[in-house]
Scaffold this active site. Sequence first.
Site, PDB file in Angstrom:
ATOM      1  N   GLU A  14       0.609  -1.217  -0.115  1.00  0.00           N
ATOM      2  CA  GLU A  14      -0.350   0.129   0.410  1.00  0.00           C
ATOM      3  C   GLU A  14       1.035   1.620  -0.218  1.00  0.00           C
ATOM      4  O   GLU A  14       0.390   2.061  -0.545  1.00  0.00           O
ATOM      5  CB  GLU A  14      -0.687  -0.410   1.152  1.00  0.00           C
ATOM      6  CG  GLU A  14      -2.480  -0.765   0.852  1.00  0.00           C
ATOM      7  CD  GLU A  14      -1.811  -2.022   1.591  1.00  0.00           C
ATOM      8  OE1 GLU A  14      -0.525  -2.372   1.989  1.00  0.00           O
ATOM      9  OE2 GLU A  14      -2.799  -3.604   1.590  1.00  0.00           O
ATOM     10  N   HIS A  53     -12.418  -4.778   8.103  1.00  0.00           N
ATOM     11  CA  HIS A  53     -12.687  -4.960   7.017  1.00  0.00           C
ATOM     12  C   HIS A  53     -14.306  -3.807   7.025  1.00  0.00           C
ATOM     13  O   HIS A  53     -15.068  -4.087   6.249  1.00  0.00           O
ATOM     14  CB  HIS A  53     -13.388  -6.119   6.433  1.00  0.00           C
ATOM     15  CG  HIS A  53     -12.403  -6.975   5.410  1.00  0.00           C
ATOM     16  ND1 HIS A  53     -11.213  -7.713   6.683  1.00  0.00           N
ATOM     17  CD2 HIS A  53     -11.799  -7.549   4.971  1.00  0.00           C
ATOM     18  CE1 HIS A  53     -10.093  -8.797   6.496  1.00  0.00           C
ATOM     19  NE2 HIS A  53     -10.352  -8.444   4.694  1.00  0.00           N
TER      20      HIS A  53
END
Lengths: 399, 367
Positions: free
Chosen positions: B101, B171
């Site tokens: 990322e 999540h």
Amino acid sequence: MSKLIPSAAKLLSGATISKSTTPAVIASKTSYSTKSESTFEIKPYKLHKLEKGPATSATLTAEDALQLYEKLAVLRRIETASGNLYKEKIIRGFCHLYSGQEAVAVGMRAALRDVDSVITAYRCHGWTHLMGVSVLGVLSELTGRRTGCSRGKGGSMHLYGRNFYGGNGIVGAQVPLGAGLAFAHKYRGDGGVAFALYGDGAANQGQLFEAYNMAKLWDLPCVFVCENNGYGMGTSVDRSSASTEYYARGDYIPGIWVDGMDVMATREATRYAIEYCTSGKGPLVMEMETYRYSGHSMSDPGTSYRTRDEVQEVRQTRDPITSFKEKILASDLVTADQLKEIDTRVRKEVDEATKQAKSEAEVGLEELSGDIYYNNLEHVIRGIHPGAPLQHVEVVARN
Amino acid sequence: MTGILAQNTLSRSLLQNVSNIVKRLSSHFTYYPDESKPIDGQTNKMNMMQAINNAMDITLKTDSSSVLFGEDVAFGGVFRCALGLQEKYGKDRVFNTPLCEQGIAGFGIGMATAGATAIAEIQFADYIFPAFDQLVNEAAKCRYRSGGQFDCGGLTVRAPCGAVGHGGLYHSQSPEAFFTHAPGLKVVVPRGPIAAKGLLLSCIRDRDPCIFLEPKILYRSAAEEVPVDSYEIPIGKAHILREGDAATLVAWGTQVHVLLQVADMASEKLGINCEVIDLMSILPWDEETVCNSVKKTGRCLVAHEAPLTSGFGAELAATVQAECFLHLEAPVSRVTGWDAPFPHVFEPFYLPDTMRCFSALQQLINY
């Protein structure tokens, strides 16, 4: 499981294969293996910046063989049960199965000593059990119940145990932690080694290289283990990595490539690694080449990025349990009946744990605001209801 | 009135959840489709994922410097927002990145600084934190520190955010507040397909780096008649979805639908009309619309999934009380997630759902 009397073993061992029943148990139909130990060849390792690698042959006693087999069988059964529970929607959230990779964990654990620590990523159910958590502790954590090892608060990705630091959801984040664990071992002088496991996908995370550097700079007793199962979710290693030689990625850290489908190879390699790190030589990188039968997680069928034939081929030719079984049977270390008995017992144990994991209750609602802090100075946890905050609860005893 | 309203809500909720029937009905909200038409012309029924896909398709078609990259976008991405785009535009414009990322963000910033329109996808907003340094220290400050010589305005970072029913700690997060604390960035959160397409196109074309957070629970469950042509919805402008005079309810993303239902309940049970505002643009946010509304109603309730402390509701509350102090009949109410990590088994108790917001509204009205 009775053992052969050593003198009897000497009498019975020889060139011919013969089975005999023990006189002590009259009604038993079990046959006993003829050998008490056997030696097996291991596929050659690949070495990076190392002159000498781990032993290329391993000696197993009959007892070792049965124990390793049992562990492999339990891990496989736990994953099958987890998969089924997920399909029944009793496990929610995420579930990453280890089926196919058992030889890595079982072999490594067989070489680990009680003082060593392990940290891994989210494909952690098997490791959790091997590090001392009962099957019930694992399964009920997956189902989110109070008998889970994290009290049901962590779920599939956040299982913990003694010297087992999880169970981590964020890819690669566990590796610098592993370097820190190694530092603690060194600082305390307890002779322990820290094993930081990660996958081929995580191998491209920047934080790994930061950890490698710190470990080498400070000679930390840290073994970085890449469980290369060929795919990072749906991306094959060739498509994600400029270099797929994960054992060499540590550059200035020596590395070993190991056949991760062979439980004896992983055991010998880990023995070597422990010896290496405890003799003050610093960190090591190990790549365990393995394979996962399932998709990345239960939401991934695992067939859109690889063929079913490929999966079948691995199952048929390289399955860690089947190939180990064949080896130990062929060398007469164990009998088919012994293995069958293990299979039955393991199945029963896991089935019972599954049943219980379904019926246990969750922890109480007060734990939503439980253990957020060691010492919550504000005493309350604010949120949804203005003016009606929750009480911070200290669940686990503070020391 | 009660029966009809309940039935309408129930049947609407059943229709929305038809695809969820085999799953546990874990949605904590009812979806209210947007019936507006931002532009004339042909429309297609699209869900939010398809609307986002459409916006990116239009971008790749009309802007030759545009590229889309991220983890797994080549086959369409884990939520299929990039479906078909690599086939259409080629591997050099739509491609996968490795699992990194920080690398993705930095790489995107570099491309944008060199003049490309870079759309970087972070697979889940929960994973955006390795990229936080790049976004806050590089992307946000690039134009400022170079005296205007360089900028990465062509960068748009997209990430799925928010509760989905079973996401657990990693999540389900809503990290919008972290990014609003970095001047130089823009942060946008759509509530449905029409808003998503228009806002995403605005973000992509905006000359400042934008973070576009997509409530993942709406990808499939939110479907509307979306115009097929290109259109933009301006950043910095909030939408008043319901007009009223009793209280101002402010939210963004999924939470807007929760508040719309709360407004319905308030109308039916308390006989009052609440004004519901979708903030849409979190940074910059439409102070004018919100404050004018609060001046009219005298009461304000802000709701968001993110935890209370330093959630964006705090900024709204501080500004509203400063600007509208003499018009306020009650303190600004915030109904938010608890100050706890997003829980695994406790999710239904964590979220500021309809009943909790309604309860807070009652307290607000009765203050």
